[in-house]
Scaffold this active site. Structure first.
Site, PDB file in Angstrom:
ATOM      1  N   TRP A 274       0.827  -1.212   0.000  1.00  0.00           N
ATOM      2  CA  TRP A 274       0.000   0.000   0.000  1.00  0.00           C
ATOM      3  C   TRP A 274       0.857   1.255   0.000  1.00  0.00           C
ATOM      4  CZ3 TRP A 274      -4.242  -1.302  -1.990  1.00  0.00           C
ATOM      5  CH2 TRP A 274      -4.850  -2.515  -1.671  1.00  0.00           C
TER       6      TRP A 274
ATOM      7  N   ASP B 205      -1.981   6.417   6.276  1.00  0.00           N
ATOM      8  CA  ASP B 205      -2.973   5.461   5.793  1.00  0.00           C
ATOM      9  C   ASP B 205      -3.262   4.485   6.928  1.00  0.00           C
ATOM     10  OD1 ASP B 205      -4.480   3.495   4.598  1.00  0.00           O
ATOM     11  OD2 ASP B 205      -3.029   3.030   3.009  1.00  0.00           O
TER      12      ASP B 205
ATOM     13  N   LYS C 112     -12.184  -2.337   6.121  1.00  0.00           N
ATOM     14  CA  LYS C 112     -11.473  -3.202   7.060  1.00  0.00           C
ATOM     15  C   LYS C 112     -12.042  -3.049   8.462  1.00  0.00           C
ATOM     16  CE  LYS C 112      -8.479  -3.602   3.597  1.00  0.00           C
ATOM     17  NZ  LYS C 112      -7.840  -2.667   2.705  1.00  0.00           N
TER      18      LYS C 112
HETATM   19  C1  LIG Z   1      -7.154  -2.148   1.687  1.00  0.00           C
HETATM   20  C2  LIG Z   1      -6.154  -1.086   1.846  1.00  0.00           C
HETATM   21  C3  LIG Z   1      -6.047  -0.026   0.928  1.00  0.00           C
HETATM   22  C4  LIG Z   1      -6.893   0.066  -0.312  1.00  0.00           C
HETATM   23  O1  LIG Z   1      -8.168   0.500  -0.008  1.00  0.00           O
HETATM   24  P1  LIG Z   1      -9.243   0.797  -1.153  1.00  0.00           P
HETATM   25  O2  LIG Z   1     -10.383   1.322  -0.341  1.00  0.00           O
HETATM   26  O3  LIG Z   1      -9.535  -0.505  -1.824  1.00  0.00           O
HETATM   27  O4  LIG Z   1      -8.676   1.800  -2.078  1.00  0.00           O
HETATM   28  C5  LIG Z   1      -5.102   0.936   1.170  1.00  0.00           C
HETATM   29  N1  LIG Z   1      -4.298   0.895   2.241  1.00  0.00           N
HETATM   30  C6  LIG Z   1      -4.371  -0.110   3.146  1.00  0.00           C
HETATM   31  C7  LIG Z   1      -3.456  -0.115   4.327  1.00  0.00           C
HETATM   32  C8  LIG Z   1      -5.299  -1.129   2.970  1.00  0.00           C
HETATM   33  O5  LIG Z   1      -5.387  -2.126   3.872  1.00  0.00           O
END
Ligand SMILES: *Cc1c(COP(=O)(O)O)cnc(C)c1O
Length: 362
Positions: A104, A173, A197
């Site tokens: 990511w 993030d 998540k």
């Molecule tokens: C799943 C995830 C993403 C991607 O998320 P989307 O909503 O599919 O764009 C980005 N960063 C992390 C840490 C993730 O677990």
């Protein structure tokens, strides 16, 4: 096929608290006496105003946010944030620092690169397959922000503590660990999380943004790609993802009222992950892939003695009502995603299954 709810270890979209699903179900046809479903109500109605403002108020209470912060809801997932961050905050000679701790982070870096914005990858754990969190990072002086990925969903690592960045705001993030523990918000300029998540359904990204970052942000951007648009209109410049925001509100309510807040949530998460890691460590059949000091409380990644056994493990687990244990397609192995909503009961069931699988396949 089953008529029972399984123990769901999916990485995302992932398990939600049963209480939340039941609340959705019971009010689905007639939300708050409106005679309409939440999916049928105008986002300009007082019914929805109450939902979005309640979600914001709960996020602020849980993270102890003061008025320095906006709480925004943006579509496009966490992935759109990868692009919006450099787009809004970097111009001219500005520089941003990035720490690369996995898939990511790599994608976030790629978006700064595509826009040809000045950025430096100041640390990376790629040398050992992203199995650890770098320390002693040489941050640039005077950077606009430092970008981190707090929890690496695929590799199973997590920042246990956030580094000292010499006052440069951290943009983080937190898609896979937001609201899993208390945070010292003084370090952060922005945190963001795709909802699927730890927060709700996919399609909504929560963005918590320190207001002063908007001063001097780039203004010549398309409206929907400008943070200021969301800040100025309480995330309702256009039709927001109403059902997603509603679900997030219920999840935050569950954290506040059922779990008792973020300190309690963290204690529960430590207990759950501890049970699983301790079991794995106690034997030699399974082995974790993340370095001990960098392990995630949210995604427990592990290997078995062979890939054939891993296939058998996942298949037999699925047949026993334990779903989602296959590792990410890019890394293989196994992964138990145990976000806030995972129950101790589900971890106990997993450990029992792992124990008997190891005995039978030694
Ligand atoms: C799943 C995830 C993403 C991607 O998320 P989307 O909503 O599919 O764009 C980005 N960063 C992390 C840490 C993730 O677990």
């Amino acid at each position: 096929m089953t008529d029972q709810r399984i123990f769901n270890f999916n990485a995302g979209p992932a398990a939600l608290p049963l209480q939340v699903l039941e609340d959705i179900q019971s009010s689905f046809l007639n939300f708050n006496g409106s005679g309409m479903s939440i999916t049928e109500i105008s986002h300009r109605s007082s019914y929805f105003d109450e939902v979005i403002n309640d979600a914001i108020a709960r996020a602020k209470r849980l993270l102890k946010l003061d008025d320095r912060f906006h709480v925004l809801f943006v579509q496009g997932g966490a992935s759109l944030q990868f692009a919006m961050i450099p787009m809004n905050f970097l111009s001219g000679d500005d520089i941003a620092d990035y720490v690369n701790t996995g898939t990511w982070s790599t994608k976030a870096i790629k978006e700064a690169q595509i826009q040809q914005k000045n950025h430096r990858v100041v640390a990376s754990s790629e040398d050992r397959d992203f199995s650890y969190i770098p320390t002693d990072i040489p941050f640039s002086k005077g950077a606009k922000y430092v970008h981190l990925t707090s929890n690496n969903t695929i590799k199973g690592t997590q920042f246990q503590e956030f580094p000292d960045t010499n006052g440069v705001p951290i943009v983080c993030d937190m898609s896979s660990d937001i609201f899993s523990r208390p945070l010292d918000m003084d370090k952060f300029g922005m945190i963001y999380a795709g909802a699927q998540k730890n927060l709700g359904p996919s399609g909504t990204c929560m963005v918590i943004l320190r207001k002063d970052l908007l001063e001097g942000a780039n203004a010549d951007l398309p409206s929907m790609l400008t943070y200021d648009t969301y800040a100025a209109k309480n995330s309702m410049y256009n039709t927001p993802p109403c059902f997603g925001i509603y679900t997030i509100d219920l999840v935050l309510k569950w954290i506040e009222e059922q779990m008792g807040g973020l300190a309690q949530m963290e204690a529960y998460n430590i207990k759950k992950a501890g049970l699983l890691y301790d079991f794995i460590e106690a034997g030699s059949f399974y082995r974790t892939t993340a370095q001990a000091d960098s392990r995630s409380l949210m995604n427990v990644t592990f290997r078995l003695p062979s890939e054939d056994l891993e296939k058998l493990f996942v298949a037999q687990a699925t047949a026993s009502g334990l779903g989602g244990l296959k590792g990410h397609r890019s890394v293989g192995g196994c992964r138990a995603s145990i976000y806030n909503a995972a129950t101790m009961e589900s971890i106990t069931a997993l450990v029992q299954f792992m124990e008997s699988f190891a005995k039978e396949n030694k």
